[in-house]
Design a protein around this motif. Structure first.
Motif, PDB file in Angstrom:
ATOM      1  N   UNK A   1       0.326  -2.560  -4.242  1.00 36.65           N
ATOM      2  CA  UNK A   1      -0.612  -2.021  -3.262  1.00 36.65           C
ATOM      3  C   UNK A   1      -1.530  -3.087  -2.708  1.00 36.65           C
ATOM      4  N   UNK A   2      -2.024  -3.953  -3.573  1.00 38.80           N
ATOM      5  CA  UNK A   2      -2.876  -5.054  -3.119  1.00 38.80           C
ATOM      6  C   UNK A   2      -2.089  -5.983  -2.198  1.00 38.80           C
ATOM      7  N   UNK A   3      -0.869  -6.312  -2.581  1.00 36.58           N
ATOM      8  CA  UNK A   3      -0.030  -7.180  -1.749  1.00 36.58           C
ATOM      9  C   UNK A   3       0.292  -6.517  -0.404  1.00 36.58           C
ATOM     10  N   UNK A   4       0.498  -5.198  -0.402  1.00 40.84           N
ATOM     11  CA  UNK A   4       0.789  -4.490   0.848  1.00 40.84           C
ATOM     12  C   UNK A   4      -0.397  -4.558   1.794  1.00 40.84           C
ATOM     13  N   UNK A   5      -1.613  -4.445   1.262  1.00 40.74           N
ATOM     14  CA  UNK A   5      -2.808  -4.520   2.108  1.00 40.74           C
ATOM     15  C   UNK A   5      -3.006  -5.945   2.623  1.00 40.74           C
ATOM     16  N   UNK A   6      -2.770  -6.922   1.781  1.00 38.67           N
ATOM     17  CA  UNK A   6      -2.962  -8.317   2.187  1.00 38.67           C
ATOM     18  C   UNK A   6      -1.915  -8.742   3.221  1.00 38.67           C
ATOM     19  N   UNK A   7      -0.682  -8.291   3.043  1.00 38.72           N
ATOM     20  CA  UNK A   7       0.407  -8.712   3.918  1.00 38.72           C
ATOM     21  C   UNK A   7       0.871  -7.596   4.854  1.00 38.72           C
ATOM     22  N   UNK A   8      -0.041  -6.715   5.273  1.00 40.61           N
ATOM     23  CA  UNK A   8       0.336  -5.591   6.137  1.00 40.61           C
ATOM     24  C   UNK A   8       0.901  -6.056   7.474  1.00 40.61           C
ATOM     25  N   UNK A   9       0.552  -7.243   7.905  1.00 43.95           N
ATOM     26  CA  UNK A   9       0.966  -7.761   9.211  1.00 43.95           C
ATOM     27  C   UNK A   9       2.425  -8.198   9.218  1.00 43.95           C
ATOM     28  N   UNK A  10       3.094  -8.175   8.069  1.00 48.22           N
ATOM     29  CA  UNK A  10       4.520  -8.468   8.018  1.00 48.22           C
ATOM     30  C   UNK A  10       5.262  -7.177   7.691  1.00 48.22           C
ATOM     31  N   UNK A  11       6.476  -7.060   8.185  1.00 40.24           N
ATOM     32  CA  UNK A  11       7.246  -5.847   7.922  1.00 40.24           C
ATOM     33  C   UNK A  11       7.516  -5.705   6.429  1.00 40.24           C
ATOM     34  N   UNK A  12       7.907  -6.778   5.784  1.00 39.31           N
ATOM     35  CA  UNK A  12       8.216  -6.709   4.356  1.00 39.31           C
ATOM     36  C   UNK A  12       6.946  -6.432   3.563  1.00 39.31           C
ATOM     37  N   UNK A  13       5.880  -7.118   3.914  1.00 42.66           N
ATOM     38  CA  UNK A  13       4.634  -6.942   3.173  1.00 42.66           C
ATOM     39  C   UNK A  13       4.062  -5.552   3.315  1.00 42.66           C
ATOM     40  N   UNK A  14       3.936  -5.082   4.527  1.00 43.75           N
ATOM     41  CA  UNK A  14       3.291  -3.796   4.737  1.00 43.75           C
ATOM     42  C   UNK A  14       4.178  -2.617   4.442  1.00 43.75           C
ATOM     43  N   UNK A  15       5.377  -2.642   4.972  1.00 41.45           N
ATOM     44  CA  UNK A  15       6.224  -1.459   4.855  1.00 41.45           C
ATOM     45  C   UNK A  15       6.923  -1.409   3.501  1.00 41.45           C
TER      46      UNK A  15
END
Length: 122
Positions: A21-35
């Motif tokens: 969840x923390x990584x998803x918030x930090x990397x939301x601007x990438x498809x892999x990170x956010x989605x």
């Protein structure tokens, strides 16, 4: 047998949910990170919450935090993808691509940029 001798129930999904969840918030601007990470955090968080509620496993609040952060990262990434798709699909952007493709000098590229800015502002 004391309470110290009994094995404690485990909730091995809460910590990964929080980290993802923390990584998803930090990397939301990438498809892999956010989605991708957002979906994984949501799934692990929900499973961790259910396990904590059902069997008394620890870290139920960490699982909730991971699921919430994963959801935030997922939503932010989806909004960003939708905005990007609307920009790329716009007539103004197609005109810019065509202009840049035909430009041969820096002055022509600058003109393309100005024209695109004027089209967007109108």
């Amino acid at each position: 047998m004391s309470s110290f001798d009994r094995p404690q129930p485990k909730n091995g999904l809460a910590i990964p949910a929080l980290v993802l969840g923390i990584l998803a918030v930090v990397f939301f601007w990438t498809v892999i990170g956010g989605i991708l990470l957002g979906v994984l955090a949501l799934v692990f968080g929900i499973l961790g919450m259910r396990r904590a509620r059902r069997g008394g496993a620890p870290h139920g609040k960490l699982a909730i935090a991971g699921a919430v952060l994963g959801g935030v990262g997922l939503i932010a990434s989806l909004v960003l993808v939708a905005v990007g798709a609307s920009i790329v699909g716009s007539d103004e952007f197609k005109n810019l691509q065509e202009c840049v493709g035909q430009a041969k000098t820096q002055a022509e590229l600058d003109r393309c940029e100005r024209d695109y800015g004027n089209e967007v502002d109108d």
